[in-house]
Design an enzyme around this catalytic site. Structure first.
Site, PDB file in Angstrom:
ATOM      1  N   HIS A 123       0.915  -1.034  -0.198  1.00 20.78           N
ATOM      2  CA  HIS A 123      -0.263  -0.040  -0.081  1.00 20.78           C
ATOM      3  C   HIS A 123       0.950   1.295  -0.066  1.00 20.78           C
ATOM      4  CE1 HIS A 123      -2.955   3.179   1.179  1.00 20.78           C
ATOM      5  NE2 HIS A 123      -3.890   2.340   0.673  1.00 20.78           N
ATOM      6  N   GLU A 140      -4.142   1.958  -7.462  1.00 22.46           N
ATOM      7  CA  GLU A 140      -4.092   3.162  -6.851  1.00 22.46           C
ATOM      8  C   GLU A 140      -3.250   4.484  -7.078  1.00 22.46           C
ATOM      9  OE1 GLU A 140      -7.027   2.341  -2.701  1.00 22.46           O
ATOM     10  OE2 GLU A 140      -3.762   2.170  -2.272  1.00 22.46           O
TER      11      GLU A 140
HETATM   12  P1  PGA Z   1      -9.641   6.356   0.021  1.00 18.75           P
HETATM   13  O1  PGA Z   1      -8.685   5.192   0.375  1.00 18.75           O
HETATM   14  O2  PGA Z   1     -10.779   5.481  -0.078  1.00 18.75           O
HETATM   15  O3  PGA Z   1      -9.563   6.999   1.131  1.00 18.75           O
HETATM   16  O4  PGA Z   1      -8.859   7.233  -0.612  1.00 18.75           O
HETATM   17  C1  PGA Z   1      -8.140   4.117  -0.674  1.00 18.75           C
HETATM   18  C2  PGA Z   1      -7.112   3.689  -0.200  1.00 18.75           C
HETATM   19  O5  PGA Z   1      -5.542   3.518   0.547  1.00 18.75           O
HETATM   20  O6  PGA Z   1      -6.832   2.426  -0.472  1.00 18.75           O
END
Ligand code: PGA
Length: 264
Positions: free
Chosen positions: A101, A175
Site C-alpha cells: 500500500h 491506486e
Molecule cells: P481512500 O483510500 O478511499 O480513502 O482514498 C483508499 C486506500 O488508500 O486504499
C-alpha cells in the site's frame, strides 16, 4: 466475474466495539449480494474477534490483513519484534493480505521488500492484494514507467503457477496516490482509469503471461464513494475497488456494494 470490493480500514476504528459495529452493519448487506466478493481488512488487533463473527458467513465475504512480514519460519516462531507472520494470519482464518500500500511505501517499504512479502504470502497460501500507483502524473508519461517498475519488481521471480486465477492468488489494486483520501473530489476520472486498466494488463503480460494477465482481477482505489462508484465501474474497466475512508461508514460502503452488485 464477480466484482471484488475491498474495505481498507487503515488505522481505524479506535475500539473493538466500534469495529464490531461497522463489521456487523456491512455484513448484513454483503451476505445478500451474490455478484460481489467483499473483503474486509481491519487492523491486525481486530482480526481474531471479527473472525469469530465471520464463521457462519457465506463464501462471498472474506477477511483480509493490511500487511504481513516476509519471514515465515516453518516452526512458527521468530525473533522479529512487532511483526506478524503469514502463518499467524492463516491460523486466524485470514484469506487475503494487502501488500505494498502507498502508505507503507511512504514509510520506506521498497519494491524489493514488497517482492519478498508477496512471495511469502503466496507460498503460504494467502491471496494478495498488490497495490501499485504513481505519486503524480506527468505529461511525458514517466509515471507509466514507474508503474511498470512496481509491477516488474514486485512480481520478480515468483512462479507463475502461484498467480493461478482459479485459486485467485493475485489481485492488483491500482491506486494513484494523488487520488487517495480526497473525500470524493479527487478520484481519478473513469476514462483515465480505463486506460490504466489496459496499461496494467499489458505490463502484466510480460511478467505473468497472456493467460493470467487477462484473468487477474484489477481493482481501482482512491476516493471511491457512492457518488462515483457506478461510473468508475462501468466506464473504468476495473473489476472492483479498494475503498479507504468510505469503508468505515457502513451506509456509504453498503451503497458501493449494492451498486457493484447491479453492474454486469
Ligand atoms: P481512500 O483510500 O478511499 O480513502 O482514498 C483508499 C486506500 O488508500 O486504499
Amino acid at each position: 466475474m464477480k466484482k471484488i470490493i475491498i474495505a481498507n480500514w487503515k488505522m481505524a476504528p479506535s475500539s473493538l466495539k466500534e469495529a464490531k459495529r461497522i463489521f456487523n452493519e456491512i455484513k448484513k448487506t454483503a451476505i445478500k449480494l451474490s455478484k460481489v466478493k467483499t473483503i474486509i481488512c481491519p487492523p491486525f488487533v481486530y482480526l481474531s474477534e471479527l473472525g469469530h463473527l465471520m464463521s457462519k458467513w457465506t463464501l462471498n465475504v472474506r477477511l483480509g490483513a493490511q500487511d504481513l512480514f516476509y519471514e515465515n519460519p516453518p516452526a512458527g516462531g521468530g525473533a522479529y519484534t512487532g511483526e506478524i507472520s503469514a502463518g499467524m494470519l492463516k491460523n486466524l482464518g485470514v484469506k487475503y493480505v494487502i501488500i505494498g500500500h502507498s502508505e507503507r511505501r511512504e514509510l520506506g517499504e521498497s519494491n524489493e521488500v514488497i517482492n519478498k512479502k508477496i512471495k511469502t504470502a503466496l507460498v503460504s497460501g494467502l491471496k494478495i492484494i498488490f497495490c501499485i500507483g504513481e505519486k503524480e502524473r506527468d505529461s511525458e508519461g514517466e509515471y507509466l514507467n514507474f508503474i511498470k517498475d512496481q509491477i516488474n519488481e514486485g512480481l520478480k521471480g515468483i512462479p507463475r503457477k502461484l498467480f493461478n486465477p482459479p485459486a485467485g492468488g493475485l489481485i492488483i489494486a491500482y491506486e494513484p496516490v494523488w487520488a487517495i483520501g480526497k473525500k470524493g473530489k479527487n478520484a481519478d476520472n473513469p476514462e483515465n482509469v480505463f486506460q490504466m486498466s489496459i496499461y496494467i494488463r499489458r505490463a502484466l503480460l510480460t511478467v505473468v503471461g497472456g493467460k493470467f494477465s487477462r484473468a487477474i482481477p484489477v481493482v481501482y482505489g482512491g476516493s471511491v464513494e457512492p457518488e462515483n462508484a457506478e461510473k468508475l465501474l462501468t466506464d473504468g474497466g476495473m473489476q472492483g475497488f479498494l475503498v479507504g475512508h468510505a469503508s468505515l461508514i457502513p451506509k456509504d460502503f453498503n451503497k458501493i456494494l449494492t451498486i457493484a452488485n447491479k453492474i454486469k
